[in-house]
Design an enzyme around this catalytic site. Structure first.
Site, PDB file in Angstrom:
ATOM      1  N   GLY A  33       0.846  -0.917   0.057  1.00  0.00           N
ATOM      2  CA  GLY A  33      -0.226   0.105  -0.186  1.00  0.00           C
ATOM      3  C   GLY A  33       0.803   1.144  -0.174  1.00  0.00           C
ATOM      4  N   GLY A  34       0.367   2.460   0.598  1.00  0.00           N
ATOM      5  CA  GLY A  34       0.918   3.487   0.765  1.00  0.00           C
ATOM      6  C   GLY A  34       2.441   3.158   1.412  1.00  0.00           C
ATOM      7  N   GLY A  45      25.973  12.715 -27.890  1.00  0.00           N
ATOM      8  CA  GLY A  45      25.202  13.403 -26.722  1.00  0.00           C
ATOM      9  C   GLY A  45      25.768  12.443 -25.495  1.00  0.00           C
ATOM     10  CB  ALA A  46      26.757   8.922 -24.771  1.00  0.00           C
TER      11      ALA A  46
END
Ligand code: HXC
Length: 512
Positions: free
Chosen positions: A171-172, A406-407
């Site tokens: 759950g949370g 870009g790398a």
């Protein structure tokens, strides 16, 4: 009550608290291969260093017959201790008491420890083993979770926060670990999910076990939610002790310096032949890391997730360094979504906690393909770029081989305020690999394979060396592989007085 009676009562209540949910439930915990909340703390901290608080706190719920179900301490053990003599705050949920479920009282105890950790500037370790919000308490229990989350967020970047998952975390409740810096799970006895198998079955008609839905393997290999997974409680706790030794106590202190016999000027001749002659052949980046860190001691984070990038802590001359390294053995070391997320978060941790970053670069680029594009490599790749660009801790880069496109920029290039950028003689720094570049530059213009090969060679000669980049000052030096350790040690020494601040802002808006 006279004082003797009070002391007797005190001991009685202490004994009761120590027994948690009783011997039968303690046995049940052991039968599942799990330690109890208190046993876990004993393994985690130095002997006799644990001081427990709020052992006598009880819940105040009267719904559903809860008035008769009180256990001193109410299902969570909280306090502080030391790990190798350094202060740490701890909470450890006791599954033997109402399934370790989180009550209002229980949350108050945890919040108290969180507040103290912040005041004292010491890390906090949460040991999770709980059925989640105490169902009988309704919204009081939910409010307790919210108070913990709020403190997790305010403490982020101020003190290291570590989460151990040693049972259910559903759950949370999963969001407290998710807000902390590192999450460690135990295989076959811990699991994390937002909704459990029963709800999944109702909503999506899928039949799935807890382990398959959110076990340690799922989160340490596929989702990256867990940074580490171990086979049992003891191994996990001992490894967290080891991890703790690399970390500073808070964001105003440097990490501890440990004595080492490993000479700073150690030369490693074997590194000269680490990179194969054929630039398409892989080699193992772990070997480089092991040969340059003090005593070969490297604490890897997320070793089973996005194996194309390696992150972790080592020491140089006794001081902690964060390593980020492309791994040519996995997907040729390409950057993809998972690798970008994994390294970005690690870099931000290092930057928040004054840990210098050493980047070892051998990257042919970002991974092409629809799977990556449609799942948002643009946004996720930007996280890595952002993390490097905003980091103000010392940043040293060593390009061992490929640094394309870009790398090249992203992997702590000079242009993103890399302090000192070195290359090995085997470095290739270009917009793209020679074959790809020739395809684009000479599309439809090359008449034979021979002509193509000649152009590929020409491109390689121009860029498949570190000299073009060095000629422009984008590299500070070209170093021999054998000298990597001592060059790094010396450079880290030089960078100790680095001062750099980003412009004032309320906070940044990093690509999430
Ligand atoms: C109160 C709980 C409890 C809970 C377990 N217990 N979870 N009591 N509140 N949340 C009690 C059980 O009643 C039982 O008591 C004892 O703990 C041990 O539980 P068992 O079910 O016998 O153990 P096991 O078979 O190992 O199963 C463990 C479990 C299961 C998978 C965790 O108990 C379970 O599904 N619990 C409920 C989980 C859940 O839905 N929690 C709420 C999640 S929502 P007795 O006395 O019978 O031994 C949530 C919201 C948070 O947490 C939101 C934050 C934003």
């Amino acid at each position: 009550m006279d004082s003797l009676t009070v002391i007797k009562e005190l001991e009685k209540q202490r004994d009761q608290a120590r027994m948690g949910g009783g011997q039968a439930r303690i046995d049940g915990q052991h039968e599942r291969g799990k330690l109890t909340a208190r046993e876990r703390i004993e393994v985690l901290v130095d002997p006799d260093s644990f001081e427990e608080y709020d052992m006598f706190m009880e819940h105040r719920c009267t719904n559903f017959g809860m008035a008769d179900k009180k256990v001193p301490g109410d299902g969570v053990v909280t306090g502080h201790g030391t790990i190798n003599g350094r202060l740490v705050y701890i909470y450890s949920q006791d599954f033997t008491v109402l399934g370790g479920s989180l009550s209002e009282t229980n949350a108050k105890k945890i919040c108290k420890i969180q507040d103290m950790a912040m005041k004292m500037g010491a890390p906090i370790i949460g040991i999770n083993d709980s059925g989640g919000a105490r169902i009988q308490e309704g919204v009081d229990s939910l409010s307790g979770f919210a108070e913990i989350f709020q403190r997790n967020v305010l403490a982020s970047g101020v003190i290291p926060q570590l989460s151990l998952i040693m049972g259910p975390c559903a759950g949370g409740a999963v969001y407290s670990p998710a807000l902390t810096d590192f999450t460690v799970m135990v295989r076959n006895s811990s699991y994390m999910f937002v909704t459990g198998p029963d709800v999944v079955k109702t909503v999506t008609h899928e039949d799935i076990t807890q382990e398959e839905l959110g076990g340690a393997n799922v989160h340490s290999k596929h989702t990256g939610v867990a940074d580490l997974a171990f086979n049992n409680d003891i191994e996990a706790l001992l490894q967290v002790r080891r991890l703790f030794n690399f970390l500073p106590l808070n964001n105003r202190e440097k990490p501890p310096v440990w004595e080492t016999d490993d000479p700073a000027d150690r030369v490693e001749m074997s590194l000269n032949t680490l990179v194969p002659d054929n630039s398409n052949k892989p080699y193992n980046m772990y070997e480089l890391i092991a040969k340059i860190v003090d005593e070969g001691d490297f604490f890897e984070m997320a070793p089973d997730f996005a194996r194309n990038i390696i992150i972790g802590f080592g020491r140089m001359q006794g001081s902690t360094v964060g390593f980020v390294a492309n791994q040519p053995m996995e997907m040729a070391g390409c950057l993809d979504i998972d690798a970008s997320r994994k390294a970005a978060r690690f870099i931000r941790f290092c930057d928040a906690f004054s840990i210098p970053i050493v980047s070892l670069v051998d990257v042919p680029g970002f991974l092409p393909g629809t799977a990556q594009e449609h799942n948002g490599i643009i946004k996720h790749g930007a996280k890595l770029l952002y993390a490097y660009a905003e980091a103000t801790v010392p940043k040293i880069t060593i390009i061992t081989r490929k640094a394309y496109g870009g790398a090249y920029i992203v992997m702590s290039s000079k242009h993103l305020r890399g302090d000192i950028n070195y290359a090995w003689p085997t470095a290739e720094i270009a917009v793209m690999g020679p074959e790809g570049a020739v395809e684009v530059l000479f599309k439809g213009k090359l008449n034979s394979d021979l002509e193509k090969t000649a152009q590929v060679e020409a491109y390689r000669d121009q860029f498949a060396s570190p000299f073009s980049a060095a000629a422009r000052g984008y590299l500070d030096d070209i170093i021999r592989p054998q000298n990597t350790r001592w060059r790094l040690c010396r450079t880290l020494d030089m960078l100790k007085s680095k001062q750099l601040e980003n412009p004032w802002k309320k906070h940044d808006n990093l690509p999430l």
